[in-house]
Design a protein around this motif. Structure first.
Motif, PDB file in Angstrom:
ATOM      1  N   GLY A  11      38.053  50.785  47.649  1.00  0.00           N
ATOM      2  CA  GLY A  11      37.237  49.562  47.735  1.00  0.00           C
ATOM      3  C   GLY A  11      35.795  49.839  47.315  1.00  0.00           C
ATOM      4  O   GLY A  11      35.311  49.301  46.315  1.00  0.00           O
ATOM      5  N   THR A  32      35.388  50.798  43.698  1.00  0.00           N
ATOM      6  CA  THR A  32      35.354  49.680  42.755  1.00  0.00           C
ATOM      7  C   THR A  32      33.952  49.110  42.659  1.00  0.00           C
ATOM      8  O   THR A  32      33.451  48.833  41.568  1.00  0.00           O
ATOM      9  CB  THR A  32      36.326  48.575  43.197  1.00  0.00           C
ATOM     10  OG1 THR A  32      37.565  49.173  43.537  1.00  0.00           O
ATOM     11  CG2 THR A  32      36.537  47.559  42.093  1.00  0.00           C
ATOM     12  N   VAL A  33      33.317  48.945  43.830  1.00  0.00           N
ATOM     13  CA  VAL A  33      31.931  48.459  43.837  1.00  0.00           C
ATOM     14  C   VAL A  33      31.060  49.422  43.035  1.00  0.00           C
ATOM     15  O   VAL A  33      30.194  48.998  42.263  1.00  0.00           O
ATOM     16  CB  VAL A  33      31.398  48.336  45.286  1.00  0.00           C
ATOM     17  CG1 VAL A  33      29.939  47.895  45.275  1.00  0.00           C
ATOM     18  CG2 VAL A  33      32.241  47.352  46.082  1.00  0.00           C
ATOM     19  N   ILE A  38      41.283  47.841  40.919  1.00  0.00           N
ATOM     20  CA  ILE A  38      41.393  46.417  40.603  1.00  0.00           C
ATOM     21  C   ILE A  38      42.854  46.052  40.356  1.00  0.00           C
ATOM     22  O   ILE A  38      43.358  45.049  40.863  1.00  0.00           O
ATOM     23  CB  ILE A  38      40.546  46.063  39.361  1.00  0.00           C
ATOM     24  CG1 ILE A  38      39.073  46.388  39.628  1.00  0.00           C
ATOM     25  CG2 ILE A  38      40.707  44.600  38.984  1.00  0.00           C
ATOM     26  CD1 ILE A  38      38.148  46.132  38.464  1.00  0.00           C
ATOM     27  N   GLY A  67      44.965  45.482  43.438  1.00  0.00           N
ATOM     28  CA  GLY A  67      44.708  44.186  44.047  1.00  0.00           C
ATOM     29  C   GLY A  67      45.382  43.061  43.284  1.00  0.00           C
ATOM     30  O   GLY A  67      46.028  42.195  43.868  1.00  0.00           O
ATOM     31  N   GLN A 110      48.453  40.558  44.492  1.00  0.00           N
ATOM     32  CA  GLN A 110      48.290  39.109  44.522  1.00  0.00           C
ATOM     33  C   GLN A 110      49.377  38.392  43.730  1.00  0.00           C
ATOM     34  O   GLN A 110      49.791  37.300  44.073  1.00  0.00           O
ATOM     35  CB  GLN A 110      46.922  38.729  43.971  1.00  0.00           C
ATOM     36  CG  GLN A 110      45.973  38.318  45.062  1.00  0.00           C
ATOM     37  CD  GLN A 110      44.587  38.851  44.820  1.00  0.00           C
ATOM     38  OE1 GLN A 110      44.247  39.264  43.722  1.00  0.00           O
ATOM     39  NE2 GLN A 110      43.781  38.830  45.848  1.00  0.00           N
ATOM     40  N   ALA A 165      40.797  40.482  36.527  1.00  0.00           N
ATOM     41  CA  ALA A 165      40.863  40.079  37.931  1.00  0.00           C
ATOM     42  C   ALA A 165      40.508  38.610  38.096  1.00  0.00           C
ATOM     43  O   ALA A 165      41.083  37.909  38.925  1.00  0.00           O
ATOM     44  CB  ALA A 165      39.926  40.944  38.776  1.00  0.00           C
ATOM     45  N   PRO A 170      45.168  36.116  37.600  1.00  0.00           N
ATOM     46  CA  PRO A 170      45.879  35.392  38.662  1.00  0.00           C
ATOM     47  C   PRO A 170      45.994  33.894  38.387  1.00  0.00           C
ATOM     48  O   PRO A 170      46.923  33.242  38.849  1.00  0.00           O
ATOM     49  CB  PRO A 170      45.024  35.653  39.902  1.00  0.00           C
ATOM     50  CG  PRO A 170      44.322  36.927  39.605  1.00  0.00           C
ATOM     51  CD  PRO A 170      44.047  36.878  38.126  1.00  0.00           C
ATOM     52  N   PHE A 171      45.062  33.338  37.584  1.00  0.00           N
ATOM     53  CA  PHE A 171      45.138  31.918  37.273  1.00  0.00           C
ATOM     54  C   PHE A 171      46.096  31.639  36.112  1.00  0.00           C
ATOM     55  O   PHE A 171      46.690  30.574  36.023  1.00  0.00           O
ATOM     56  CB  PHE A 171      43.749  31.374  36.922  1.00  0.00           C
ATOM     57  CG  PHE A 171      42.804  31.407  38.076  1.00  0.00           C
ATOM     58  CD1 PHE A 171      42.983  30.556  39.165  1.00  0.00           C
ATOM     59  CD2 PHE A 171      41.758  32.307  38.106  1.00  0.00           C
ATOM     60  CE1 PHE A 171      42.120  30.585  40.241  1.00  0.00           C
ATOM     61  CE2 PHE A 171      40.889  32.348  39.191  1.00  0.00           C
ATOM     62  CZ  PHE A 171      41.074  31.491  40.252  1.00  0.00           C
ATOM     63  N   ARG A 225      35.877  36.711  49.417  1.00  0.00           N
ATOM     64  CA  ARG A 225      37.269  36.478  49.021  1.00  0.00           C
ATOM     65  C   ARG A 225      37.983  35.584  50.039  1.00  0.00           C
ATOM     66  O   ARG A 225      38.647  34.615  49.678  1.00  0.00           O
ATOM     67  CB  ARG A 225      38.013  37.810  48.901  1.00  0.00           C
ATOM     68  CG  ARG A 225      39.463  37.667  48.513  1.00  0.00           C
ATOM     69  CD  ARG A 225      40.122  39.023  48.380  1.00  0.00           C
ATOM     70  NE  ARG A 225      40.245  39.721  49.653  1.00  0.00           N
ATOM     71  CZ  ARG A 225      41.276  39.562  50.487  1.00  0.00           C
ATOM     72  NH1 ARG A 225      42.243  38.747  50.178  1.00  0.00           N
ATOM     73  NH2 ARG A 225      41.315  40.219  51.623  1.00  0.00           N
ATOM     74  N   PRO A 240      41.540  34.457  44.427  1.00  0.00           N
ATOM     75  CA  PRO A 240      42.616  35.426  44.195  1.00  0.00           C
ATOM     76  C   PRO A 240      42.099  36.714  43.550  1.00  0.00           C
ATOM     77  O   PRO A 240      42.758  37.295  42.719  1.00  0.00           O
ATOM     78  CB  PRO A 240      43.540  34.663  43.230  1.00  0.00           C
ATOM     79  CG  PRO A 240      42.612  33.811  42.453  1.00  0.00           C
ATOM     80  CD  PRO A 240      41.444  33.476  43.353  1.00  0.00           C
ATOM     81  N   ILE A 241      40.898  37.143  43.902  1.00  0.00           N
ATOM     82  CA  ILE A 241      40.291  38.340  43.317  1.00  0.00           C
ATOM     83  C   ILE A 241      40.023  39.327  44.449  1.00  0.00           C
ATOM     84  O   ILE A 241      39.631  38.912  45.536  1.00  0.00           O
ATOM     85  CB  ILE A 241      38.965  37.973  42.629  1.00  0.00           C
ATOM     86  CG1 ILE A 241      39.190  36.866  41.598  1.00  0.00           C
ATOM     87  CG2 ILE A 241      38.337  39.184  41.973  1.00  0.00           C
ATOM     88  CD1 ILE A 241      37.955  36.103  41.260  1.00  0.00           C
ATOM     89  N   SER A 242      40.242  40.627  44.186  1.00  0.00           N
ATOM     90  CA  SER A 242      40.084  41.594  45.271  1.00  0.00           C
ATOM     91  C   SER A 242      38.618  41.705  45.693  1.00  0.00           C
ATOM     92  O   SER A 242      37.690  41.472  44.914  1.00  0.00           O
ATOM     93  CB  SER A 242      40.623  42.956  44.837  1.00  0.00           C
ATOM     94  OG  SER A 242      39.819  43.504  43.826  1.00  0.00           O
ATOM     95  N   GLY A 257      36.893  44.283  46.283  1.00  0.00           N
ATOM     96  CA  GLY A 257      36.170  45.311  45.538  1.00  0.00           C
ATOM     97  C   GLY A 257      35.534  44.758  44.270  1.00  0.00           C
ATOM     98  O   GLY A 257      34.384  45.059  43.956  1.00  0.00           O
ATOM     99  N   VAL A 258      36.289  43.931  43.545  1.00  0.00           N
ATOM    100  CA  VAL A 258      35.766  43.350  42.302  1.00  0.00           C
ATOM    101  C   VAL A 258      34.610  42.407  42.604  1.00  0.00           C
ATOM    102  O   VAL A 258      33.567  42.437  41.934  1.00  0.00           O
ATOM    103  CB  VAL A 258      36.874  42.594  41.539  1.00  0.00           C
ATOM    104  CG1 VAL A 258      36.301  41.932  40.297  1.00  0.00           C
ATOM    105  CG2 VAL A 258      37.976  43.553  41.148  1.00  0.00           C
TER     106      VAL A 258
END
Lengths: 240, 119
Positions: free
Chosen positions: A82, A85-86, A147, A150, A154, A231, A235-236, B21, B27-29, B31-32
């Motif tokens: 996590g 990623t940041v 990423i 995740g 999803q 990301a 998902p869309f 989120r 729908p995005i993690s 972290g992103v």
């Protein structure tokens, strides 16, 4: 013999109470993989992450710890994905002047290439009759692991299959960018780096840093932008 | 201590990302989202502190290690995918080749036509 295995079992049950055995194994495999990678002269097709995973799988299988217990302890490490990623946002900021200098090619290439990186494989897999679960696992194949995990979750994919697809994609992308750039006579290291990061995420970026720091910077940029783009939009767009 | 401060910043941004989120139902993690917020904050501030830069470098350097436990899972669940392996292999190999060639071609073409305009 029975006494010996009794001691071994007792030791194992003590060691696996906390996460430290899993952590020690993962650290050791990571360091050993770096060392082996340099020793076998950094082959493109055998990146450190693959070596580390093979070593770890061997130890997990042979020691009798079992995958479940290993994974349980290793969660202390994977939780760091996590914040990691940041952390990708910091080089993104530091390279902002690169983005500004080449903003137009980046802006045109990113949506086309990042979308096609997913679509090509999805169409082929769909044409071959893959299940929705397999398709969801393959969709984020060009995205950096934290990423991608995740996104896969999803979409209803299998995180393990996604990680496997990711690894294969990263290795193949490094090879294909090398060949493709020679074949198409592309010599601009910024373009080669961007293609490596966009298609091959962290594995491609490690390769790009071997070419030059500029290629490495553009690869990090390609990796970061593809991660954010995928990301945000996958998902869309994913119709399953 | 310096590294810890940078690390704390990264963790806080991750937690903020998770909060956004859940609250926004995206729908995005997390972290992103945290990464986007971190980059945005740095752009507003106009500079990055040494502690944050070194903490982020440290984490990115061990990214491969953080991924490896997950990759190990591939070997242990491989039999679940034994019927899919051909599909997965073909889709990945052909798909990656096509997308690599597309990326190189599009970017090279746009960069070249940009260059011509400037000449």
């Amino acid at each position: 013999m029975t006494e010996r295995s009794g001691v071994y079992n007792e030791l194992m049950s003590v060691w696996t109470v906390g996460p430290l055995l899993s952590i020690a194994m993962t650290l050791a495999a990571f360091l050993a993989a770096q060392w082996i990678f340099v020793r076998i002269r950094r082959p493109l097709w055998m990146p450190p992450v693959l070596i580390a995973a093979v070593l770890l799988s061997g130890v997990v299988a042979l020691s009798g710890i079992g995958y479940e217990k290993y994974q349980h302890g290793a969660r202390w490490l994977t939780a760091l994905l996590g914040p990691a990623t940041v952390a990708l946002g910091i080089p993104l900021y530091q390279q902002m002047h690169h983005i500004r200098a080449l903003w137009k090619p980046i802006l045109v290439t990113l949506p086309i290439a990042a979308t096609l990186a997913a679509v090509y494989s999805l169409v082929i897999a769909w044409g071959m009759g893959a299940s929705p679960m397999v398709l969801a696992s393959l969709a984020p194949k060009s995205v950096t692991a934290p990423i991608a995990m995740g996104v896969s979750e999803q979409l209803g994919g299998s995180v393990s299959l996604t990680l496997g697809a990711l690894l294969i994609t990263g290795v193949l992308a490094s090879l294909f960018v090398d060949w493709g750039a020679k074949w198409m006579k592309v010599t601009d290291e910024r373009i080669i780096g961007f293609a490596l990061g966009l298609n091959g995420h962290a594995v491609g970026t490690a390769r790009a840093f071997e070419i030059s720091p500029t290629a490495g910077a553009f690869s990090s940029l390609g990796m970061g932008l593809t991660g954010v783009f995928t990301a945000l939009f996958l998902p869309f767009m994913f119709p399953f | 201590m310096v590294l810890l401060r940078g690390f704390l910043t990264l963790v806080v941004f991750f937690l903020l990302g998770e909060a956004v989120r859940v609250l926004a139902g995206l729908p995005i993690s997390g972290g992103v989202l945290g990464m986007v917020m971190a980059t945005g904050t740095l752009m507003l501030r106009g500079r990055v502190s040494d502690e944050l830069a070194s903490a982020s470098q440290g984490l990115i350097a061990v990214l491969v290690m953080l991924i490896s436990p997950g990759v190990v899972g591939v070997f242990f669940i491989a039999d679940q995918f034994s019927e899919h392996w051909l599909t997965v292999a073909v889709a990945l190999a052909a798909g990656t080749l096509l997308s690599v060639l597309t990326t190189l071609w599009v970017m090279n073409w746009v960069a070249a036509s940009e260059g011509k305009k400037h000449d």
